[in-house]
Write a protein that holds these residues in place. Sequence first.
Motif, PDB file in Angstrom:
ATOM      1  N   SER A  88       0.702  -0.988  -0.187  1.00 13.10           N
ATOM      2  CA  SER A  88      -0.109   0.347  -0.169  1.00 13.10           C
ATOM      3  C   SER A  88       0.469   1.196  -0.083  1.00 13.10           C
ATOM      4  CB  SER A  88      -1.126   0.573   1.213  1.00 13.10           C
ATOM      5  OG  SER A  88      -1.877  -1.216   0.829  1.00 13.10           O
ATOM      6  N   TYR A  89       1.104   1.665  -0.847  1.00 10.86           N
ATOM      7  CA  TYR A  89       1.379   3.313  -1.144  1.00 10.86           C
ATOM      8  C   TYR A  89       0.521   4.543  -1.162  1.00 10.86           C
ATOM      9  CZ  TYR A  89       3.732   6.792  -3.725  1.00 10.86           C
ATOM     10  OH  TYR A  89       4.265   8.467  -3.648  1.00 10.86           O
ATOM     11  N   VAL A  90       1.256   5.222   0.413  1.00 12.91           N
ATOM     12  CA  VAL A  90       0.411   6.456   0.565  1.00 12.91           C
ATOM     13  C   VAL A  90       0.811   7.994   0.592  1.00 12.91           C
ATOM     14  CG1 VAL A  90      -0.816   7.714   2.368  1.00 12.91           C
ATOM     15  CG2 VAL A  90      -1.194   4.573   2.149  1.00 12.91           C
ATOM     16  N   PRO A  91       0.493   8.731  -0.735  1.00 10.93           N
ATOM     17  CA  PRO A  91       1.630  10.013  -1.118  1.00 10.93           C
ATOM     18  C   PRO A  91       0.618  10.943  -0.263  1.00 10.93           C
ATOM     19  CG  PRO A  91       0.423   9.432  -2.493  1.00 10.93           C
ATOM     20  CD  PRO A  91      -0.068   8.052  -1.822  1.00 10.93           C
ATOM     21  N   LEU A  92       0.762  11.580   0.640  1.00 12.26           N
ATOM     22  CA  LEU A  92       0.329  12.146   1.427  1.00 12.26           C
ATOM     23  C   LEU A  92       0.785  14.696   0.817  1.00 12.26           C
ATOM     24  CD1 LEU A  92       0.965  10.673   5.179  1.00 12.26           C
ATOM     25  CD2 LEU A  92      -0.695  10.678   3.692  1.00 12.26           C
ATOM     26  N   ASP A  93      -0.490  14.659   1.004  1.00 11.17           N
ATOM     27  CA  ASP A  93       0.405  16.355   1.064  1.00 11.17           C
ATOM     28  C   ASP A  93      -0.319  16.935   2.181  1.00 11.17           C
ATOM     29  OD1 ASP A  93      -0.393  18.675  -0.121  1.00 11.17           O
ATOM     30  OD2 ASP A  93      -2.296  18.513  -0.889  1.00 11.17           O
ATOM     31  N   SER A  94       0.952  16.856   2.982  1.00  9.23           N
ATOM     32  CA  SER A  94       1.222  17.477   3.719  1.00  9.23           C
ATOM     33  C   SER A  94       1.856  19.000   3.623  1.00  9.23           C
ATOM     34  CB  SER A  94       1.524  16.517   5.242  1.00  9.23           C
ATOM     35  OG  SER A  94       2.099  17.877   6.392  1.00  9.23           O
ATOM     36  N   PRO A  95       2.552  19.601   4.401  1.00  9.61           N
ATOM     37  CA  PRO A  95       2.462  21.042   4.052  1.00  9.61           C
ATOM     38  C   PRO A  95       4.389  20.762   5.181  1.00  9.61           C
ATOM     39  CG  PRO A  95       1.091  21.776   5.531  1.00  9.61           C
ATOM     40  CD  PRO A  95       0.693  20.149   5.463  1.00  9.61           C
ATOM     41  N   ALA A  96       4.299  19.668   6.358  1.00 10.07           N
ATOM     42  CA  ALA A  96       5.350  20.101   7.105  1.00 10.07           C
ATOM     43  C   ALA A  96       7.100  19.086   6.431  1.00 10.07           C
ATOM     44  CB  ALA A  96       4.560  19.119   8.135  1.00 10.07           C
ATOM     45  N   GLY A  97       6.462  18.537   5.128  1.00 15.74           N
ATOM     46  CA  GLY A  97       7.920  18.374   4.723  1.00 15.74           C
ATOM     47  C   GLY A  97       8.594  17.212   4.841  1.00 15.74           C
ATOM     48  N   HIS A  98       9.730  17.143   5.615  1.00 11.02           N
ATOM     49  CA  HIS A  98      10.839  15.564   5.703  1.00 11.02           C
ATOM     50  C   HIS A  98      10.040  14.864   7.174  1.00 11.02           C
ATOM     51  CE1 HIS A  98      12.935  12.330   5.582  1.00 11.02           C
ATOM     52  NE2 HIS A  98      13.356  12.898   6.594  1.00 11.02           N
ATOM     53  N   ASP A  99       9.541  15.908   7.774  1.00  8.97           N
ATOM     54  CA  ASP A  99       9.560  15.874   9.724  1.00  8.97           C
ATOM     55  C   ASP A  99       8.262  16.047   9.772  1.00  8.97           C
ATOM     56  OD1 ASP A  99      11.664  16.071  10.686  1.00  8.97           O
ATOM     57  OD2 ASP A  99      11.736  18.051  11.399  1.00  8.97           O
ATOM     58  N   ALA A 100       7.134  15.655   8.461  1.00 10.04           N
ATOM     59  CA  ALA A 100       5.697  15.052   8.325  1.00 10.04           C
ATOM     60  C   ALA A 100       5.671  14.318   9.354  1.00 10.04           C
ATOM     61  CB  ALA A 100       5.474  15.639   7.401  1.00 10.04           C
ATOM     62  N   PHE A 101       6.256  12.927   9.647  1.00  7.35           N
ATOM     63  CA  PHE A 101       6.169  12.358  10.317  1.00  7.35           C
ATOM     64  C   PHE A 101       6.014  12.264  11.850  1.00  7.35           C
ATOM     65  CE2 PHE A 101      10.208  12.019   9.789  1.00  7.35           C
ATOM     66  CZ  PHE A 101      10.772  11.341  10.756  1.00  7.35           C
ATOM     67  N   LEU A 102       6.476  13.594  11.900  1.00 13.02           N
ATOM     68  CA  LEU A 102       6.712  13.854  13.713  1.00 13.02           C
ATOM     69  C   LEU A 102       5.548  15.215  14.047  1.00 13.02           C
ATOM     70  CD1 LEU A 102      10.907  14.156  13.639  1.00 13.02           C
ATOM     71  CD2 LEU A 102       9.448  12.459  14.516  1.00 13.02           C
TER      72      LEU A 102
END
Length: 386
Positions: A339-353
């Motif tokens: 399962s591949y999930v591309p997320l449209d988050s403004p937070a860049g690389h650190d979004a997972f944090l």
Amino acid sequence: MREYIPPATRFVTLPPGFTLHRGGRLHGARIAYESVGQPNAAKDNTILILPGLSPDAHVCSHAEDPSAGWWESMVGAGKPIDTRRWHVICVNSLGSCKGSTGPASPNPSNGEPYGLSFPELSMEDIADAAAFVVRSLGVKQLACVVGASMGAMTSLALAARHPDLTPHLINISGAASAQPFAIAIRALQREAIKSDPQWNQGAYSAESFPKSGMVMARKLAFLTYRSAQEWNQRFGRDKLGLESDSAAPFGIEFSVEGYLECHAHRFTSGFDPNAYLYLSRCIDRFDLAEASRCDVADALARLSVESALVIGVETDFLFPISQQRQIADGLAAGGAQVSYVPLDSPAGHDAFLVDFERFGPPVAAYLASLSPGCQGNLAAVNLLTI
């Protein structure tokens, strides 16, 4: 640097003469870890979390240590990685300065810090050390391996070298090899540290510490961890409103400058410069295809992974989303259910944090698919399945 190790951290000593991928050996080395949740009778509910460059093993609060962990909103009771269901092990990487043996640790041959006498470090070594911790705790196969950023690279090395441990992966904002832009950025960070006279070829002390080099390195790094979109939204052109200091021309004027300054100084007080150098270069050198002497796509297809969740962020230019798509495609070509999930988050690389509203649901859904009774049933997960 004053080392801080969370009170619930435990240690596993690596075998004598632990052999590293590039030929070095370590004697009396240890790996720091924390364990949250309970293993079931079959010991098949364990999740291994592999962190990025800077975190320690304290991934979330728990009874032994109620302080917030570095992934507090993602791990814990009732959270996406639910410790009521899963037994979670988080390791601090070999080569770090957060409890595991690294350049700041005493060399048993003379009692002095290793410094630059620490052997060359690779992602494969970090993976091998993590695998040893897992097996030493009596776990023969993990339910899932979760890696983010550098940890995502480690998870691929773990899958390549220890396929019996890793049937399922959650790979977040990772890569199978570093791209030239990211290598160049990290090279500048290392140059900033080495250019500080206080670095002294790695032989510094608490009294003579390369603080300015570390501050500059961390500022460079943090600029790449977030997107330009977030910097604009968060700070705009706001100024600090401080009176101009004629004795310090070209001093800090904008809010974003003050933020970088504060963040960099806070990080510098708790991280060893030589560990930063070793881990940074370790990331640059990682290439999953190197050992198998093939291209990256083939190396990914050769991994014995049953299923994977691969998450990337559209605004990440340090680990571009094309690299996560490459991982997803490569694993799928090898027969894994991906399962591949591309997320449209403004937070860049650190979004997972920081962007837990976007990251939490796909992680929770994927792990639910691995629970007893629906093992590997990704068809029930509302994700973009390859």
